[in-house]
Design a protein around this motif. Structure first.
Motif, PDB file in Angstrom:
ATOM      1  N   ALA A  18       0.836  -1.210   0.000  1.00 13.08           N
ATOM      2  CA  ALA A  18       0.000   0.000   0.000  1.00 13.08           C
ATOM      3  C   ALA A  18       0.872   1.262   0.000  1.00 13.08           C
ATOM      4  N   ALA A  19       1.942   1.250   0.795  1.00 13.73           N
ATOM      5  CA  ALA A  19       2.846   2.411   0.844  1.00 13.73           C
ATOM      6  C   ALA A  19       3.528   2.614  -0.504  1.00 13.73           C
ATOM      7  N   GLY A  20       3.919   1.527  -1.150  1.00 15.94           N
ATOM      8  CA  GLY A  20       4.535   1.640  -2.463  1.00 15.94           C
ATOM      9  C   GLY A  20       3.596   2.245  -3.486  1.00 15.94           C
ATOM     10  N   ALA A  21       2.347   1.799  -3.470  1.00 13.03           N
ATOM     11  CA  ALA A  21       1.348   2.366  -4.387  1.00 13.03           C
ATOM     12  C   ALA A  21       1.088   3.837  -4.066  1.00 13.03           C
ATOM     13  N   PHE A  22       1.008   4.150  -2.775  1.00 10.66           N
ATOM     14  CA  PHE A  22       0.811   5.536  -2.347  1.00 10.66           C
ATOM     15  C   PHE A  22       1.964   6.410  -2.829  1.00 10.66           C
ATOM     16  N   GLY A  23       3.183   5.907  -2.676  1.00  7.69           N
ATOM     17  CA  GLY A  23       4.352   6.661  -3.128  1.00  7.69           C
ATOM     18  C   GLY A  23       4.355   6.864  -4.632  1.00  7.69           C
ATOM     19  N   ALA A  24       4.030   5.810  -5.364  1.00  6.70           N
ATOM     20  CA  ALA A  24       4.064   5.881  -6.822  1.00  6.70           C
ATOM     21  C   ALA A  24       2.976   6.781  -7.395  1.00  6.70           C
ATOM     22  N   HIS A  25       1.843   6.860  -6.726  1.00  3.69           N
ATOM     23  CA  HIS A  25       0.720   7.612  -7.278  1.00  3.69           C
ATOM     24  C   HIS A  25       0.492   8.953  -6.591  1.00  3.69           C
ATOM     25  N   ALA A  26       0.379   8.940  -5.283  1.00  6.03           N
ATOM     26  CA  ALA A  26       0.022  10.176  -4.574  1.00  6.03           C
ATOM     27  C   ALA A  26       1.220  11.067  -4.266  1.00  6.03           C
ATOM     28  N   LEU A  27       2.376  10.461  -4.038  1.00 11.29           N
ATOM     29  CA  LEU A  27       3.537  11.267  -3.638  1.00 11.29           C
ATOM     30  C   LEU A  27       4.426  11.688  -4.807  1.00 11.29           C
ATOM     31  N   LYS A  28       4.280  11.026  -5.925  1.00  6.57           N
ATOM     32  CA  LYS A  28       5.163  11.299  -7.065  1.00  6.57           C
ATOM     33  C   LYS A  28       5.169  12.774  -7.461  1.00  6.57           C
ATOM     34  N   ALA A  29       4.031  13.405  -7.440  1.00 10.16           N
ATOM     35  CA  ALA A  29       3.939  14.817  -7.834  1.00 10.16           C
ATOM     36  C   ALA A  29       4.252  15.765  -6.675  1.00 10.16           C
ATOM     37  N   ARG A  30       4.283  15.241  -5.446  1.00  6.69           N
ATOM     38  CA  ARG A  30       4.458  16.103  -4.275  1.00  6.69           C
ATOM     39  C   ARG A  30       5.879  16.107  -3.725  1.00  6.69           C
ATOM     40  N   LEU A  31       6.650  15.048  -3.991  1.00  8.71           N
ATOM     41  CA  LEU A  31       7.997  14.938  -3.437  1.00  8.71           C
ATOM     42  C   LEU A  31       9.042  15.169  -4.510  1.00  8.71           C
ATOM     43  N   THR A  32      10.191  15.636  -4.078  1.00  8.13           N
ATOM     44  CA  THR A  32      11.314  15.721  -5.013  1.00  8.13           C
ATOM     45  C   THR A  32      11.735  14.302  -5.373  1.00  8.13           C
ATOM     46  N   PRO A  33      12.417  14.134  -6.486  1.00 10.78           N
ATOM     47  CA  PRO A  33      12.888  12.787  -6.835  1.00 10.78           C
ATOM     48  C   PRO A  33      13.761  12.170  -5.729  1.00 10.78           C
ATOM     49  N   GLU A  34      14.555  13.015  -5.051  1.00 18.39           N
ATOM     50  CA  GLU A  34      15.408  12.495  -3.967  1.00 18.39           C
ATOM     51  C   GLU A  34      14.574  11.964  -2.816  1.00 18.39           C
ATOM     52  N   MET A  35      13.550  12.713  -2.410  1.00 17.25           N
ATOM     53  CA  MET A  35      12.710  12.283  -1.287  1.00 17.25           C
ATOM     54  C   MET A  35      11.834  11.096  -1.665  1.00 17.25           C
ATOM     55  N   LEU A  36      11.420  11.026  -2.933  1.00 18.45           N
ATOM     56  CA  LEU A  36      10.657   9.866  -3.390  1.00 18.45           C
ATOM     57  C   LEU A  36      11.542   8.620  -3.338  1.00 18.45           C
ATOM     58  N   ALA A  37      12.805   8.767  -3.701  1.00 16.90           N
ATOM     59  CA  ALA A  37      13.746   7.648  -3.617  1.00 16.90           C
ATOM     60  C   ALA A  37      13.933   7.200  -2.171  1.00 16.90           C
ATOM     61  N   VAL A  38      13.990   8.143  -1.242  1.00 20.28           N
ATOM     62  CA  VAL A  38      14.097   7.815   0.186  1.00 20.28           C
ATOM     63  C   VAL A  38      12.869   7.017   0.621  1.00 20.28           C
ATOM     64  N   PHE A  39      11.695   7.464   0.221  1.00 10.73           N
ATOM     65  CA  PHE A  39      10.451   6.763   0.547  1.00 10.73           C
ATOM     66  C   PHE A  39      10.494   5.333  -0.004  1.00 10.73           C
TER      67      PHE A  39
END
Length: 122
Positions: A18-39
């Motif tokens: 669920a967290a992976g899907a959330f990161g890929a869909h909901a956070l992709k536009a909100r986080l920098t690429p670096e922070m998305l990689a951390v997630f």
């Protein structure tokens, strides 16, 4: 401990999906690429250690050992500290949380050592 580790492992794996899907869909536009990689690192290590917990539970079903039990708890602690701190760090940007992450990593390493030795001794 068998039910605790099987249950936590299964729930943790499901949460990681669920967290992976959330990161890929909901956070992709909100986080920098670096922070998305951390997630994503948090998600990846949570999945690995959810499976480690399932293996630990299986090993306990074959013969109990205090090392196996200790290893299981270290995997849980490691998941909460390592993955949890990375999730919060990536979403909040709070850099001091990054100091907690290595403690979770050490818990993971100790958990793997306990699992290996516990299985060897069983």
């Amino acid at each position: 401990m068998l039910k605790v580790f099987f249950t936590f492992g299964a729930v943790s794996a499901g949460f990681a999906v669920a967290a992976g899907a959330f990161g890929a869909h909901a956070l992709k536009a909100r986080l920098t690429p670096e922070m998305l990689a951390v997630f994503e690192v948090g998600v990846r290590y949570q999945v690995y250690h959810a499976f480690a917990l399932l293996v630990t539970a299986w090993a306990i079903s074959r013969g109990t050992s205090s090392l196996l039990t200790t290893g299981g708890w270290l995997f849980i602690i490691g998941t909460l500290l390592f993955s949890g701190s990375l999730y919060i760090l990536s979403i909040s940007g709070s850099k001091p949380l990054g100091m907690i992450t290595p403690i979770g990593g050490v818990a993971f390493l100790a958990g793997w050592a306990c699992l290996a030795i516990g299985i060897w001794k069983n």
